[in-house]
Scaffold this active site. Structure first.
Site, PDB file in Angstrom:
ATOM      1  N   GLN A 158       8.850   8.109   3.447  1.00 11.07           N
ATOM      2  CA  GLN A 158       8.744   6.819   2.723  1.00 11.07           C
ATOM      3  C   GLN A 158       9.975   6.596   1.852  1.00 11.07           C
ATOM      4  O   GLN A 158      10.734   7.521   1.567  1.00 11.07           O
ATOM      5  CB  GLN A 158       7.464   6.795   1.884  1.00 11.07           C
ATOM      6  CG  GLN A 158       7.193   8.040   1.115  1.00 11.07           C
ATOM      7  CD  GLN A 158       5.702   8.342   0.929  1.00 11.07           C
ATOM      8  OE1 GLN A 158       4.772   7.533   1.133  1.00 11.07           O
ATOM      9  NE2 GLN A 158       5.446   9.571   0.496  1.00 11.07           N
ATOM     10  N   HIS A 165      -5.378   8.318 -13.877  1.00  8.03           N
ATOM     11  CA  HIS A 165      -5.417   9.781 -13.764  1.00  8.03           C
ATOM     12  C   HIS A 165      -6.589  10.378 -14.540  1.00  8.03           C
ATOM     13  O   HIS A 165      -7.218  11.344 -14.081  1.00  8.03           O
ATOM     14  CB  HIS A 165      -4.077  10.376 -14.199  1.00  8.03           C
ATOM     15  CG  HIS A 165      -2.946  10.040 -13.268  1.00  8.03           C
ATOM     16  ND1 HIS A 165      -1.705   9.630 -13.704  1.00  8.03           N
ATOM     17  CD2 HIS A 165      -2.904  10.005 -11.916  1.00  8.03           C
ATOM     18  CE1 HIS A 165      -0.937   9.384 -12.658  1.00  8.03           C
ATOM     19  NE2 HIS A 165      -1.637   9.596 -11.560  1.00  8.03           N
ATOM     20  N   ASP A 209       2.928  12.547  -7.722  1.00  6.92           N
ATOM     21  CA  ASP A 209       3.556  12.411  -9.043  1.00  6.92           C
ATOM     22  C   ASP A 209       3.038  13.467 -10.025  1.00  6.92           C
ATOM     23  O   ASP A 209       3.586  13.624 -11.110  1.00  6.92           O
ATOM     24  CB  ASP A 209       3.310  10.998  -9.603  1.00  6.92           C
ATOM     25  CG  ASP A 209       1.827  10.625  -9.526  1.00  6.92           C
ATOM     26  OD1 ASP A 209       1.493   9.715  -8.740  1.00  6.92           O
ATOM     27  OD2 ASP A 209       1.016  11.263 -10.213  1.00  6.92           O
ATOM     28  N   GLU A 266       0.349  17.695  -0.611  1.00  3.25           N
ATOM     29  CA  GLU A 266       1.168  16.481  -0.672  1.00  3.25           C
ATOM     30  C   GLU A 266       2.111  16.479   0.532  1.00  3.25           C
ATOM     31  O   GLU A 266       2.792  17.469   0.790  1.00  3.25           O
ATOM     32  CB  GLU A 266       1.963  16.484  -1.991  1.00  3.25           C
ATOM     33  CG  GLU A 266       3.153  15.522  -2.040  1.00  3.25           C
ATOM     34  CD  GLU A 266       2.793  14.073  -1.792  1.00  3.25           C
ATOM     35  OE1 GLU A 266       1.895  13.564  -2.496  1.00  3.25           O
ATOM     36  OE2 GLU A 266       3.409  13.469  -0.891  1.00  3.25           O
ATOM     37  N   ASP A 296       0.342  17.602   5.549  1.00  7.88           N
ATOM     38  CA  ASP A 296      -0.563  16.468   5.757  1.00  7.88           C
ATOM     39  C   ASP A 296      -1.969  16.851   5.296  1.00  7.88           C
ATOM     40  O   ASP A 296      -2.538  17.828   5.805  1.00  7.88           O
ATOM     41  CB  ASP A 296      -0.557  16.115   7.259  1.00  7.88           C
ATOM     42  CG  ASP A 296      -1.487  14.962   7.584  1.00  7.88           C
ATOM     43  OD1 ASP A 296      -1.571  14.584   8.753  1.00  7.88           O
ATOM     44  OD2 ASP A 296      -2.151  14.434   6.657  1.00  7.88           O
ATOM     45  N   ASP A 346      -5.919  11.343  -3.888  1.00  4.81           N
ATOM     46  CA  ASP A 346      -5.025  10.455  -4.634  1.00  4.81           C
ATOM     47  C   ASP A 346      -3.937   9.984  -3.675  1.00  4.81           C
ATOM     48  O   ASP A 346      -2.772  10.407  -3.746  1.00  4.81           O
ATOM     49  CB  ASP A 346      -4.419  11.202  -5.823  1.00  4.81           C
ATOM     50  CG  ASP A 346      -3.443  10.334  -6.601  1.00  4.81           C
ATOM     51  OD1 ASP A 346      -2.524  10.901  -7.239  1.00  4.81           O
ATOM     52  OD2 ASP A 346      -3.591   9.098  -6.560  1.00  4.81           O
ATOM     53  N   THR A 362      -1.776   7.150  -1.113  1.00  2.00           N
ATOM     54  CA  THR A 362      -1.232   5.802  -1.070  1.00  2.00           C
ATOM     55  C   THR A 362      -2.296   4.932  -0.395  1.00  2.00           C
ATOM     56  O   THR A 362      -3.393   5.400  -0.093  1.00  2.00           O
ATOM     57  CB  THR A 362       0.062   5.794  -0.219  1.00  2.00           C
ATOM     58  OG1 THR A 362      -0.150   6.622   0.939  1.00  2.00           O
ATOM     59  CG2 THR A 362       1.240   6.345  -1.008  1.00  2.00           C
ATOM     60  N   ASP A 363      -1.965   3.685  -0.162  1.00  2.00           N
ATOM     61  CA  ASP A 363      -2.921   2.795   0.502  1.00  2.00           C
ATOM     62  C   ASP A 363      -2.945   3.062   2.004  1.00  2.00           C
ATOM     63  O   ASP A 363      -2.084   3.803   2.502  1.00  2.00           O
ATOM     64  CB  ASP A 363      -2.561   1.342   0.157  1.00  2.00           C
ATOM     65  CG  ASP A 363      -2.856   1.065  -1.320  1.00  2.00           C
ATOM     66  OD1 ASP A 363      -1.916   1.174  -2.141  1.00  2.00           O
ATOM     67  OD2 ASP A 363      -4.025   0.836  -1.649  1.00  2.00           O
TER      68      ASP A 363
HETATM   69  N1  SAM Z   1      -1.981   6.684  -7.806  1.00  2.00           N
HETATM   70  C1  SAM Z   1      -1.364   6.096  -6.635  1.00  2.00           C
HETATM   71  C2  SAM Z   1      -2.209   5.020  -6.056  1.00  2.00           C
HETATM   72  O1  SAM Z   1      -3.325   4.841  -6.542  1.00  2.00           O
HETATM   73  O2  SAM Z   1      -1.738   4.352  -5.142  1.00  2.00           O
HETATM   74  C3  SAM Z   1      -1.087   7.166  -5.618  1.00  2.00           C
HETATM   75  C4  SAM Z   1      -0.282   8.251  -6.214  1.00  2.00           C
HETATM   76  S1  SAM Z   1       0.524   9.397  -5.225  1.00  2.00           S
HETATM   77  C5  SAM Z   1       2.169   8.873  -5.429  1.00  2.00           C
HETATM   78  C6  SAM Z   1       0.150   9.028  -3.540  1.00  2.00           C
HETATM   79  C7  SAM Z   1       0.670  10.177  -2.703  1.00  2.00           C
HETATM   80  O3  SAM Z   1      -0.024  10.281  -1.461  1.00  2.00           O
HETATM   81  C8  SAM Z   1       2.157  10.032  -2.332  1.00  2.00           C
HETATM   82  O4  SAM Z   1       2.890  11.040  -2.999  1.00  2.00           O
HETATM   83  C9  SAM Z   1       2.187  10.214  -0.807  1.00  2.00           C
HETATM   84  O5  SAM Z   1       3.313  10.940  -0.359  1.00  2.00           O
HETATM   85  C10 SAM Z   1       0.883  10.963  -0.584  1.00  2.00           C
HETATM   86  N2  SAM Z   1       0.359  10.909   0.781  1.00  2.00           N
HETATM   87  C11 SAM Z   1       0.273   9.837   1.602  1.00  2.00           C
HETATM   88  N3  SAM Z   1      -0.262  10.188   2.797  1.00  2.00           N
HETATM   89  C12 SAM Z   1      -0.549  11.536   2.728  1.00  2.00           C
HETATM   90  C13 SAM Z   1      -1.120  12.486   3.623  1.00  2.00           C
HETATM   91  N4  SAM Z   1      -1.518  12.133   4.863  1.00  2.00           N
HETATM   92  N5  SAM Z   1      -1.272  13.762   3.210  1.00  2.00           N
HETATM   93  C14 SAM Z   1      -0.880  14.134   1.958  1.00  2.00           C
HETATM   94  N6  SAM Z   1      -0.305  13.286   1.056  1.00  2.00           N
HETATM   95  C15 SAM Z   1      -0.150  11.990   1.439  1.00  2.00           C
END
Ligand code: SAM
Length: 281
Positions: A31, A62, A86, A106, A138, A156, A158-159
């Site tokens: 990303q 959080h 984060d 992560e 993953d 926690d 991403t969308d």
């Molecule tokens: N608090 C934020 C929100 O509500 O949108 C999300 C915070 S955090 C930055 C989201 C994390 O999910 C990112 O660091 C991203 O790299 C991670 N992420 C996304 N897909 C993932 C997966 N399949 N496995 C593990 N981590 C993943």
């Protein structure tokens, strides 16, 4: 010339943030990361142009994603965090003295390194805590392959776009169930119901295949635009949602969480859902 960051989550609903400075930007294999400086919100982390967390309002999300399941359960020793790059979730989890292990999976090492260096106000020294077990990978694969069990699983993510999409599937929730100890609880970042109703409806329907009690609770995070945000809730122990304020007080008071949003009363109230949200469940 004033620069603006345009929030990219919704194709038909754009918000813009005045940018004082672009502190950093880079792309990983997963990303695009940007760190922006905003006059009111402080530092803003975006991934693929979607706001992830900001220095000034990160405490709300959080605190509510961590203290609600941990204090409702009352005897949490092991927590699994999926995503959370984060470090904000990890930092709040580790405030609980009863936690013996916090495993964080992560997918993007770049987000962790970036946050340790530029967002230490959020993660503080959580990544250095001896109870932390950071795995770069993953989350979907991890919950399917790991034999380990946890009292709380916190997603926690991403969308549901890009690497996060798989974390909203039926199979993922089944795998999360397999990772939970008896009576454990899964909580999920489940979007803003006013804007992402289909996402909450879909997650709840998937979860109902594997959990006896599925609901959500709400908190209002200013930078997750469109109203209150839903945190998915799934457990086989319906009593966890009925824990009294008195019990929560008894668990909360001896701790030094220094929370600025979470209180036992706010916890209890967060589960009072307006019909436009409860009908999605
Ligand atoms: N608090 C934020 C929100 O509500 O949108 C999300 C915070 S955090 C930055 C989201 C994390 O999910 C990112 O660091 C991203 O790299 C991670 N992420 C996304 N897909 C993932 C997966 N399949 N496995 C593990 N981590 C993943």
């Amino acid at each position: 010339m004033t620069e603006w960051h345009e929030e990219g989550l919704y194709p038909d609903f754009r918000t813009r943030y005045k940018i004082d400075k672009v502190l950093y930007e880079s792309s990983t294999e997963h990303q695009k990361m940007r760190l922006l400086e905003h006059p009111r919100l402080g530092k803003i982390l975006t991934l693929d142009d979607v706001t992830q967390t900001t220095e000034k309002d990160e405490f709300i999300y959080h605190e509510m994603m961590t203290h609600v399941p941990i204090l409702a359960h009352g005897a949490v020793r092991r927590v699994l965090i999926i995503g959370g790059g984060d470090g904000g979730i990890l930092e709040e989890v580790l405030k609980h003295p009863g936690i013996e292990k916090a495993t964080m999976v992560e997918i993007d090492a770049g987000v962790v390194e970036f946050s340790k260096r530029y967002l230490s106000e959020i993660c503080k020294d959580a990544f250095e805590d001896p109870r932390t077990d950071l795995i770069i990978g993953d989350g979907y694969a991890f919950v399917g392959e790991s034999p380990d069990k946890y009292d709380v699983v916190i997603v926690d993510s991403t969308d549901p776009e890009g690497p996060g999409e798989i974390l909203f599937t039926r199979e993922f929730y089944k795998r999360c169930k397999d990772r939970l100890n008896a009576g454990g609880v899964l909580v999920t970042q489940n979007g803003v119901p006013f804007m992402q109703a289909a996402e909450l409806r879909s997650s709840a329907a998937h979860m109902r295949n594997f959990f006896a009690d599925v609901s959500c609770y709400l908190a209002t995070i200013p930078t997750y635009v469109g109203g209150a945000m839903a945190m998915g809730w799934a457990t086989d122990n319906p009593d966890l949602r009925k824990v009294t304020v008195e019990t929560l007080e008894a668990r909360f008071t001896p701790l030094t969480l220094n929370s600025r949003y979470y209180t036992p009363e706010v916890h209890k109230g967060a589960f009072a859902l307006p019909p436009y949200v409860s009908e999605l469940l």
